[in-house]
Design a protein around this motif. Structure first.
Motif, PDB file in Angstrom:
ATOM      1  N   VAL A   2       0.833  -1.202   0.000  1.00 46.66           N
ATOM      2  CA  VAL A   2       0.000   0.000   0.000  1.00 46.66           C
ATOM      3  C   VAL A   2       0.867   1.252   0.000  1.00 46.66           C
ATOM      4  CG1 VAL A   2      -1.636   1.365   1.361  1.00 46.66           C
ATOM      5  CG2 VAL A   2      -1.998  -1.090   1.073  1.00 46.66           C
ATOM      6  N   ALA A   3       1.872   1.273   0.885  1.00 42.23           N
ATOM      7  CA  ALA A   3       2.728   2.454   1.013  1.00 42.23           C
ATOM      8  C   ALA A   3       3.536   2.705  -0.249  1.00 42.23           C
ATOM      9  CB  ALA A   3       3.651   2.293   2.217  1.00 42.23           C
ATOM     10  N   ILE A   4       4.118   1.658  -0.833  1.00 44.41           N
ATOM     11  CA  ILE A   4       4.994   1.830  -1.983  1.00 44.41           C
ATOM     12  C   ILE A   4       4.198   2.213  -3.218  1.00 44.41           C
ATOM     13  CG2 ILE A   4       5.081  -0.476  -3.021  1.00 44.41           C
ATOM     14  CD1 ILE A   4       8.201   1.445  -2.077  1.00 44.41           C
ATOM     15  N   ILE A   5       3.018   1.615  -3.394  1.00 45.29           N
ATOM     16  CA  ILE A   5       2.207   1.884  -4.582  1.00 45.29           C
ATOM     17  C   ILE A   5       1.658   3.307  -4.572  1.00 45.29           C
ATOM     18  CG2 ILE A   5       0.034   1.280  -5.737  1.00 45.29           C
ATOM     19  CD1 ILE A   5       0.601  -1.645  -4.994  1.00 45.29           C
ATOM     20  N   VAL A   6       1.316   3.794  -3.389  1.00 43.39           N
ATOM     21  CA  VAL A   6       0.721   5.129  -3.292  1.00 43.39           C
ATOM     22  C   VAL A   6       1.778   6.224  -3.157  1.00 43.39           C
ATOM     23  CG1 VAL A   6      -0.863   6.604  -1.998  1.00 43.39           C
ATOM     24  CG2 VAL A   6      -1.385   4.176  -2.292  1.00 43.39           C
ATOM     25  N   SER A   7       2.811   5.978  -2.352  1.00 43.62           N
ATOM     26  CA  SER A   7       3.765   7.049  -2.051  1.00 43.62           C
ATOM     27  C   SER A   7       4.713   7.375  -3.200  1.00 43.62           C
ATOM     28  CB  SER A   7       4.582   6.703  -0.799  1.00 43.62           C
ATOM     29  OG  SER A   7       5.318   5.518  -0.978  1.00 43.62           O
ATOM     30  N   ILE A   8       5.024   6.414  -4.057  1.00 50.41           N
ATOM     31  CA  ILE A   8       5.917   6.708  -5.187  1.00 50.41           C
ATOM     32  C   ILE A   8       5.269   7.695  -6.161  1.00 50.41           C
ATOM     33  CG2 ILE A   8       6.942   5.706  -7.272  1.00 50.41           C
ATOM     34  CD1 ILE A   8       7.943   3.407  -5.631  1.00 50.41           C
ATOM     35  N   PRO A   9       4.030   7.455  -6.636  1.00 50.90           N
ATOM     36  CA  PRO A   9       3.401   8.470  -7.500  1.00 50.90           C
ATOM     37  C   PRO A   9       3.204   9.808  -6.790  1.00 50.90           C
ATOM     38  CG  PRO A   9       2.223   6.391  -7.640  1.00 50.90           C
ATOM     39  CD  PRO A   9       3.188   6.262  -6.509  1.00 50.90           C
ATOM     40  N   LEU A  10       2.788   9.769  -5.523  1.00 49.57           N
ATOM     41  CA  LEU A  10       2.613  11.018  -4.780  1.00 49.57           C
ATOM     42  C   LEU A  10       3.941  11.747  -4.605  1.00 49.57           C
ATOM     43  CD1 LEU A  10       0.027  10.151  -1.959  1.00 49.57           C
ATOM     44  CD2 LEU A  10      -0.331  11.478  -4.048  1.00 49.57           C
TER      45      LEU A  10
END
Length: 219
Positions: free
Chosen positions: A26-34
């Motif tokens: 969850v963290a990696i999928i969301v935080s990289i684009p953000l």
């Protein structure tokens, strides 16, 4: 200790690893684009947006992740008037904390990647007749990704280890079950088993990023 004992304590820890893996994904999928969006905000010509982005990154990188998790899980519900609407599921709250924190770190990684690209790349793109969108998507972003990939890999491994902080906000994960076994059986063997599980996860992640680095290096 017997092999049967190690197997018996490994089962609940592997169940706890599901929370670790889910939080990581969850963290990696969301935080990289953000993080990339935040990088663009920092470089924005609109001063208030750039200032807010800089402030966000400074605050999130300048305060401990544990403090941020405690604030989201236990601090937000104490805010007068709106606190009762800020009560979140512990896992959801922890995921939010990790996303907000790692967005700031990935933003700095991507910013460094952009700064490392030679200005001549922009000039060469103009000579070739590429517009701004084509220059960004075909020339700048692929190079930025290759430059930033080792730092992204390192931060991702750190993220796996940081998931142990779920223990502090009462989300059952690997360390929770290891500590339970230690307290129950008066042995440190569960800590070694937990360490092995973390090492296996980080090894798999490291090998994945090594493969990605080789792939993008030769393409």
């Amino acid at each position: 200790m017997s092999l049967d004992y190690i197997i018996s304590i490994s089962k609940p820890m592997l169940e706890g690893a599901q929370a670790t893996i889910l939080l990581f994904l969850v963290a990696i999928i969301v935080s990289i684009p953000l993080g990339f969006v935040m990088t663009l905000a920092v470089r924005s010509s609109i001063k208030p947006i750039a200032w807010l982005a800089h402030t966000y990154i400074y605050v999130m990188r300048g305060t401990p992740l544990l403090l941020q998790l405690l604030f989201i899980c236990f601090g937000l519900p104490m805010i007068p008037v709106i606190g009762e609407y800020m009560v979140l599921d512990r896992f959801v709250a922890a995921s939010l904390g990790f996303i907000l924190n790692y967005t700031a770190y990935f933003a700095e990684i991507f910013r460094g990647g952009l700064l490392a690209i030679d200005k001549g790349q922009y000039e060469a793109s103009q000579v070739l007749g590429l517009n701004k969108w084509q220059t960004t998507t075909r020339v700048i972003l692929p190079q930025m990704f290759r430059i930033a990939l080792p730092a992204v890999a390192n931060e991702s491994v750190t993220l796996v280890k940081d998931t142990a902080l779920l223990y502090a906000v009462a989300v059952p994960e690997i360390l929770h079950f290891a500590q339970t076994a230690v307290n129950r059986d008066f042995t440190i063997i569960p800590f070694f088993v937990a360490g092995v599980i973390y090492l296996i996860m980080t090894l798999i992640l490291t090998l994945l990023f090594k493969w990605m680095e080789r792939k993008f290096k030769f393409e």
